[in-house]
Enzyme design. Structure first.
Site, PDB file in Angstrom:
ATOM      1  N   THR A   1       0.865  -1.168  -0.117  1.00 23.82           N
ATOM      2  CA  THR A   1      -0.084   0.008   0.089  1.00 23.82           C
ATOM      3  C   THR A   1       1.038   1.370  -0.028  1.00 23.82           C
ATOM      4  O   THR A   1       0.491   2.393  -0.646  1.00 23.82           O
ATOM      5  CB  THR A   1      -1.048   0.133   1.145  1.00 23.82           C
ATOM      6  OG1 THR A   1      -0.192   0.033   2.414  1.00 23.82           O
ATOM      7  CG2 THR A   1      -1.986  -1.127   1.165  1.00 23.82           C
TER       8      THR A   1
ATOM      9  N   ASN B   1      13.390   4.549   4.612  1.00 22.99           N
ATOM     10  CA  ASN B   1      12.420   3.599   5.226  1.00 22.99           C
ATOM     11  C   ASN B   1      11.295   4.340   5.738  1.00 22.99           C
ATOM     12  O   ASN B   1      11.385   5.400   6.391  1.00 22.99           O
ATOM     13  CB  ASN B   1      13.042   2.767   6.171  1.00 22.99           C
ATOM     14  CG  ASN B   1      12.373   1.616   6.765  1.00 22.99           C
ATOM     15  OD1 ASN B   1      11.528   0.817   6.016  1.00 22.99           O
ATOM     16  ND2 ASN B   1      12.180   1.610   8.117  1.00 22.99           N
TER      17      ASN B   1
ATOM     18  N   HIS C   1       8.671   3.731   8.794  1.00 26.24           N
ATOM     19  CA  HIS C   1       8.390   2.833   9.808  1.00 26.24           C
ATOM     20  C   HIS C   1       6.916   3.185  10.552  1.00 26.24           C
ATOM     21  O   HIS C   1       6.897   4.473  10.823  1.00 26.24           O
ATOM     22  CB  HIS C   1       9.735   2.980  10.789  1.00 26.24           C
ATOM     23  CG  HIS C   1       9.301   1.959  12.044  1.00 26.24           C
ATOM     24  ND1 HIS C   1       9.414   0.524  11.871  1.00 26.24           N
ATOM     25  CD2 HIS C   1       8.792   2.170  13.390  1.00 26.24           C
ATOM     26  CE1 HIS C   1       9.469   0.108  13.216  1.00 26.24           C
ATOM     27  NE2 HIS C   1       9.037   1.104  13.937  1.00 26.24           N
TER      28      HIS C   1
HETATM   29  C1  GAR Z   1       3.573  -0.597   6.853  1.00 25.36           C
HETATM   30  O1  GAR Z   1       2.869  -0.491   7.881  1.00 25.36           O
HETATM   31  C2  GAR Z   1       5.324  -0.360   6.833  1.00 25.36           C
HETATM   32  O2  GAR Z   1       5.334   0.866   7.669  1.00 25.36           O
HETATM   33  C3  GAR Z   1       5.538  -1.360   7.705  1.00 25.36           C
HETATM   34  O3  GAR Z   1       5.040  -2.514   7.113  1.00 25.36           O
HETATM   35  C4  GAR Z   1       3.898  -2.175   6.548  1.00 25.36           C
HETATM   36  C5  GAR Z   1       3.867  -2.497   4.972  1.00 25.36           C
HETATM   37  O4  GAR Z   1       2.518  -2.258   4.475  1.00 25.36           O
HETATM   38  N1  GAR Z   1       7.212  -1.440   7.855  1.00 25.36           N
HETATM   39  C6  GAR Z   1       7.855  -1.928   8.726  1.00 25.36           C
HETATM   40  O5  GAR Z   1       7.254  -2.249   9.688  1.00 25.36           O
HETATM   41  C7  GAR Z   1       9.213  -1.875   8.783  1.00 25.36           C
HETATM   42  N2  GAR Z   1       9.888  -2.020   9.902  1.00 25.36           N
HETATM   43  P1  GAR Z   1       2.300  -2.257   2.625  1.00 25.36           P
HETATM   44  O6  GAR Z   1       3.195  -3.529   2.062  1.00 25.36           O
HETATM   45  O7  GAR Z   1       0.979  -2.247   2.575  1.00 25.36           O
HETATM   46  O8  GAR Z   1       3.223  -0.912   2.407  1.00 25.36           O
END
Ligand code: GAR
Length: 205
Positions: A17, A111, A113
């Site tokens: 997303t 990144n 987070h």
């Molecule tokens: C997001 O919330 C991102 O911030 C998190 O994983 C999710 C991925 O969602 N990342 C972490 O936790 C990294 N430490 P997405 O694939 O729908 O973008």
């Protein structure tokens, strides 16, 4: 050459997303200093790859489980160099990168987070786990952070942050969605444009 946009690679592992937010920002002309040039996944089943294909962005898969950590990074570096990548964005990329890698791309890896760093971050804090920890601790405000990536997990310089309220009846899933909608999907395209613009200016100087 001087007027070319910064070539961005987005590294993903799952739903994508945040990648979609970048794709939408590019389509809306909000990401104008950078161009999404490659989407690379460590997971062949990542839905993010479909999002990239729908948007006409080249994709690559390097299956970390099949090749092991060291070969994985060698292949990653080769793919980034072959595609002339200037800036790397980790958007839900669930692999920790070595110091060798982060040194090679110093101040060129971003990144996103899902917390207000330095809370609920570092090794073991990823995805839904971050929101579970915030709810367990009982904090009333959380948020998201975009930062540069160095050898310390979630330890690089902070670029942008945005806070999000926590409500009494929140579940980790509900909180995750609110943090994405109110913070991550806004911050990540804004940071991508900010850093791309700075890199373009550096190139012209
Ligand atoms: C997001 O919330 C991102 O911030 C998190 O994983 C999710 C991925 O969602 N990342 C972490 O936790 C990294 N430490 P997405 O694939 O729908 O973008």
């Amino acid at each position: 050459m001087l007027n070319e946009r910064i070539r961005i690679a987005v590294l993903v592992s799952g739903g994508g997303t945040n990648l979609q937010a970048l794709i939408d920002a590019q389509a809306a002309g909000k990401l104008k200093s950078g161009k999404l040039a490659l989407v690379l996944s460590n997971n062949p089943g990542a839905y993010a790859l479909e999002r990239a294909k729908l948007a006409g962005i080249p994709t690559a898969v390097i299956d970390k489980k099949k090749c092991g950590a060291e070969v994985f990074e060698d292949r990653l570096i080769a793919a980034l160099q072959e595609n002339g990548i200037d800036l790397i964005i980790l958007a839900g990329f669930m692999c920790i990168l070595s110091k060798r890698f982060t040194d090679l791309f110093r101040r060129r890896i971003l990144n996103v987070h899902p917390s207000l760093i330095p809370s609920f971050c570092g090794e073991g804090f990823y995805g839904l786990r971050v929101h579970e920890a915030a709810l367990e601790r009982g904090v009333k405000v959380t948020g998201a952070t975009v930062h540069f990536v160095n050898e310390i997990p979630d330890g690089g310089e902070i670029i942008l942050q945005k806070s999000v309220r926590i409500f009494q009846n929140d579940t980790p899933e509900r909180l995750q969605k609110r943090v994405m909608r109110q913070a991550e999907w806004k911050l990540l395209p804004a940071a991508a444009e900010k850093i791309s613009k700075e890199l373009l200016e550096e190139r012209k100087a």
